[in-house]
Design an enzyme around this catalytic site. Structure first.
Site, PDB file in Angstrom:
ATOM      1  N   CYS A   7       4.427   3.011 -15.307  1.00 44.49           N
ATOM      2  CA  CYS A   7       4.717   1.751 -14.620  1.00 44.49           C
ATOM      3  C   CYS A   7       3.883   1.624 -13.356  1.00 44.49           C
ATOM      4  O   CYS A   7       4.171   2.279 -12.346  1.00 44.49           O
ATOM      5  CB  CYS A   7       6.205   1.666 -14.278  1.00 44.49           C
ATOM      6  SG  CYS A   7       7.285   1.802 -15.705  1.00 44.49           S
ATOM      7  N   ASN A   9       1.709  -1.029 -10.479  1.00 43.46           N
ATOM      8  CA  ASN A   9       2.081  -2.163  -9.636  1.00 43.46           C
ATOM      9  C   ASN A   9       1.975  -3.496 -10.375  1.00 43.46           C
ATOM     10  O   ASN A   9       2.697  -4.442 -10.068  1.00 43.46           O
ATOM     11  CB  ASN A   9       1.198  -2.191  -8.390  1.00 43.46           C
ATOM     12  CG  ASN A   9       1.465  -1.011  -7.478  1.00 43.46           C
ATOM     13  OD1 ASN A   9       2.584  -0.797  -7.045  1.00 43.46           O
ATOM     14  ND2 ASN A   9       0.434  -0.229  -7.190  1.00 43.46           N
ATOM     15  N   GLY A 100       1.368   9.824  -4.671  1.00 42.32           N
ATOM     16  CA  GLY A 100       1.730   8.925  -5.758  1.00 42.32           C
ATOM     17  C   GLY A 100       1.947   9.675  -7.064  1.00 42.32           C
ATOM     18  O   GLY A 100       1.160  10.568  -7.415  1.00 42.32           O
ATOM     19  N   ASP A 102       1.549   8.807 -10.118  1.00 42.02           N
ATOM     20  CA  ASP A 102       0.466   8.680 -11.089  1.00 42.02           C
ATOM     21  C   ASP A 102      -0.643   9.685 -10.786  1.00 42.02           C
ATOM     22  O   ASP A 102      -1.171  10.335 -11.699  1.00 42.02           O
ATOM     23  CB  ASP A 102      -0.077   7.251 -11.120  1.00 42.02           C
ATOM     24  CG  ASP A 102      -0.496   6.724  -9.744  1.00 42.02           C
ATOM     25  OD1 ASP A 102      -0.084   7.297  -8.711  1.00 42.02           O
ATOM     26  OD2 ASP A 102      -1.242   5.727  -9.706  1.00 42.02           O
TER      27      ASP A 102
END
Length: 249
Positions: A7, A9, A100, A102
């Site tokens: 998921c 932005n 982050g 990711d």
């Protein structure tokens, strides 16, 4: 079968894999939670037994998605969380929870595949680079605007730059100096991305000589492949790390 979600932005990348061999059954990219549920539900062969998520969204948004998945498919969504150390990789941020997810999972996946020092260049909404040494130490990285952000900023703040996505795609058949605004913008942004990638390569060589592996991932990875021809293009690198962070039987 397991539903895996990345998921971001702007979009949600999803895929359904088989539990036994991780073979991909189906997948896609959507722009909303509702579109995700609709697409997955439309896969008649899919019978979900679990779900795992990596998200850079807010906690509230991620929790809302988890609730929607539980309601739609009767499975619990397991969300990957930051860790100081995992799978032989040590988080390099001073505050490890601020890295982050990711980036963290891409670093885990890259180190697992490389079995040694590696450079991860992830080209999505933002352009990101992360360095992992041969001993698993995450050395940190860089973040700058990616192609979508650069394009958006020019369109928003420069009154005379207006063109559609089809024109943008046509403009990238070449990187010669642009003879129209759309060509100048699109090709200029690509050259900036390629310069970013080459600079990361120089940084990695300063650390490790030639003894490292380069990974390219993210939707715009093909735009810079020629700048780092030795790179391994792994579109689902984050999912490799996600499976390590959220193992499901």
């Amino acid at each position: 079968m397991i539903l895996e979600l990345d998921c971001g932005n702007s979009f949600i990348k999803w895929r359904v894999i088989h539990v036994t061999d991780a073979a991909i059954e189906s997948g896609g990219i959507v722009d909303s939670d509702q579109a995700l549920v609709a697409e997955v539900a439309a896969q008649s062969s899919v019978r979900l037994t679990g779900c795992r998520i990596v998200s850079v969204r807010s906690e509230e948004e991620t929790e809302a998605l988890c609730a929607l998945i539980a309601q739609a498919f009767a499975v619990k969504a397991h969300v990957a969380h930051p860790a100081r150390e995992m799978a032989g990789v040590r988080n390099g941020y001073d505050d490890y929870q601020r890295l982050g997810m990711d980036r963290w999972l891409a670093a885990l996946g890259a180190f697992h595949l490389a079995k040694g020092a590696c450079l991860v260049i992830d080209l999505g909404t933002a352009a990101k680079a992360d360095f992992v040494a041969a001993d698993g130490e995450h050395l940190g990285g860089y973040i700058c605007p990616g192609m979508p952000l650069m394009r958006s900023q020019l369109r928003t703040h420069t009154r005379r730059i207006r063109y559609d996505d089809a024109s943008a795609e046509r403009a990238l058949v070449s990187l010669a100096p642009g003879r129209s605004t759309v060509e100048a913008v699109e090709r200029g942004c690509v050259l900036m991305l390629q310069g970013f990638a080459r600079t990361q390569l120089e940084q990695a060589r300063a650390h490790w000589g030639d003894d490292f592996t380069v990974f390219l991932t993210g939707g715009d990875a093909p735009l810079v492949k020629e700048a780092v021809p030795q790179a391994r293009v792994v579109p689902d690198l984050v999912f490799v790390g996600l499976a390590m962070a959220c193992p499901l039987d």
